[in-house]
Scaffold this motif. Sequence first.
Motif, short mmCIF file in Angstrom:
data_model
loop_
_atom_site.label_atom_id
_atom_site.label_comp_id
_atom_site.label_asym_id
_atom_site.label_seq_id
_atom_site.Cartn_x
_atom_site.Cartn_y
_atom_site.Cartn_z
N UNK A 37 0.84 -1.20 0.00
CA UNK A 37 0.00 0.00 0.00
C UNK A 37 0.87 1.24 0.00
N UNK A 38 1.91 1.21 0.84
CA UNK A 38 2.80 2.36 0.99
C UNK A 38 3.55 2.62 -0.31
N UNK A 39 4.08 1.56 -0.93
CA UNK A 39 4.92 1.72 -2.12
C UNK A 39 4.10 1.91 -3.39
N UNK A 40 3.00 1.15 -3.48
CA UNK A 40 2.28 1.13 -4.75
C UNK A 40 0.95 1.86 -4.72
N UNK A 250 4.99 1.34 -10.60
CA UNK A 250 3.94 0.56 -11.26
C UNK A 250 4.04 -0.93 -10.89
N UNK A 251 5.26 -1.42 -10.73
CA UNK A 251 5.45 -2.81 -10.32
C UNK A 251 4.82 -3.03 -8.94
N UNK A 252 5.07 -2.08 -8.03
CA UNK A 252 4.45 -2.18 -6.71
C UNK A 252 2.93 -2.18 -6.83
N UNK A 253 2.43 -1.27 -7.66
CA UNK A 253 0.97 -1.18 -7.84
C UNK A 253 0.43 -2.50 -8.38
N UNK A 254 1.17 -3.08 -9.34
CA UNK A 254 0.74 -4.36 -9.90
C UNK A 254 0.68 -5.45 -8.85
N UNK A 255 1.70 -5.46 -7.98
CA UNK A 255 1.73 -6.45 -6.90
C UNK A 255 0.53 -6.26 -5.97
#
Lengths: 279, 252
Positions: A37-40, A250-255
């Motif tokens: 949540x924090x990163x993405x 975006x990778x974080x968001x994808x995760x």
Amino acid sequence: MTNLGRRRLIDRLMRRLAALAAGLVVLPLVVIFGFLLYQGGTAVNLDFFTQLPKPVGEPGGGMVNAIVGSLVLLGLAGLLGLPAGILAGLYLAESRDRRLTWLVRFLADVLNGVPSIVIGIFAYTVVVLPMRGFSALAGGIALAIIMIPVVLRTTEEMVRLVPASLREAALALGIPEWKVILRVVVPTARAGMVTGAMVAIARIAGETAPLLFTAFGNRFWHQGLDEPIAALPLQIFAYAIAPYDDWHRQAWAGALVLIALVFLVSLVARFATRRPGGA
Amino acid sequence: MADGIRVLSLSAWFGSQRVLRNVFVNIAPNEVTAIIGPSGCGKSTFIRCLNRMHEVVPGARADGRVLLNGEDVYAPGTDPVTIRRRIGMVFQKPNPFPTMSVFDNVAAGLRLAGVRNRAALHEAVERALGQAALWDEVKDSLGKSGASLSGGQQQRLCIARALAVGPEVLLMDEPSSALDPIATAKIEELILELKKDLMVVIVTHNMQQAARVADATGFFLLGELVEFARTREIFTSPRDKRTEDYITGRFG
């Protein structure tokens, strides 16, 4: 009295230890979710769900193709893997041929333990090479092979849990055995079978290795099931190892989206397994 | 036509273990017949052989002849499914189908045999529930889950379920051993009522129950039918010493 006091002390100590252990089990999930949540969190916006990836160097864009791609792959895998797994599980639970069922059960357990990358190579050899190209179909087949043993074993266990008394009651009504299985045994085991299917889907939702050389990934919309297709785990992998900060976000968001998807599937499974009470 | 059940030289096995030995008996139509005996004497196996439910257990087999109104239940080519439609069964523990409503439970036998006509189903369900003395209690809650009923009601639901198919014989395997005395009394009343329409064969651990409901009684011991006679005779002047020992409480 001192004996009682000692027992109380041990009791309290053990309760605390058990509670601590329970907390430790949940902790990783909470930490991962919080970190994601924090990163993405900031990168999850409308664009993320509606836009294709932007060319290198251009900020913004989304992963809609990967989200849809993952759903297509899960759908394909489910379409191929669920019927096979469920029917085989029913067979294992109902068949009286002890030796054959033992063999199938053993092989299913072995298949369950085969590393997913090996299954990817297998799908590459038998689907990608003959078709002369990476494809959604190959990815779906690889994922289906991974989910079959999971579905098979849970189906078998759930069908075995149906009390013999129900089976006998139905047989004693003069109902043929196949109808007893379809209309009495399966409905009684349905909740557990649905959970098994959901667990299997959640399991393959995050698989990356078997997709690397089957579905391959795609920065654009896929053009058909015989073409390479994007998938969330692949996109996450590609973006995470790229040297751009925007892509990392975006990778974080994808995760985050992937975990939310698994979470959703588990939630649906929980609701589906609640026994319809009363009416 | 209706000459009841004639059992000729019936034996049964679980694997290599023989649990019934050469049973010969005539069970009269329109009567209640009780089967008594200590645990493990083969009484449940005996009635399960009558509707070919014995062979459902892996490794179990039976040998001999069972004539239902003259037709051999074990004749080659006979489908056990058709036999079980003519000889219904009620088990020790109430076992309604948990995923089905009260109505669907009773309709299950007909529906799964291919009856689609809704009016016919409704009529059969109401008749069966009436026969099982349950209609008045459940007529307003036919859509409720069968598992929501009390234990006694569940057992009468199971009786209704068996009756809905229209059997000629009803086998009952200790039907009230899991029920309280009031629910038991209701089941016994029901058995006496059912006698008008069909044959009832009941296995019971409770000798008073046999004395209350049965016209004829058979006593099994170690897989053998020791004595079969009118119930009054069995309980007042048994011919065999072993029967006397059992009913006077010397063993079992």
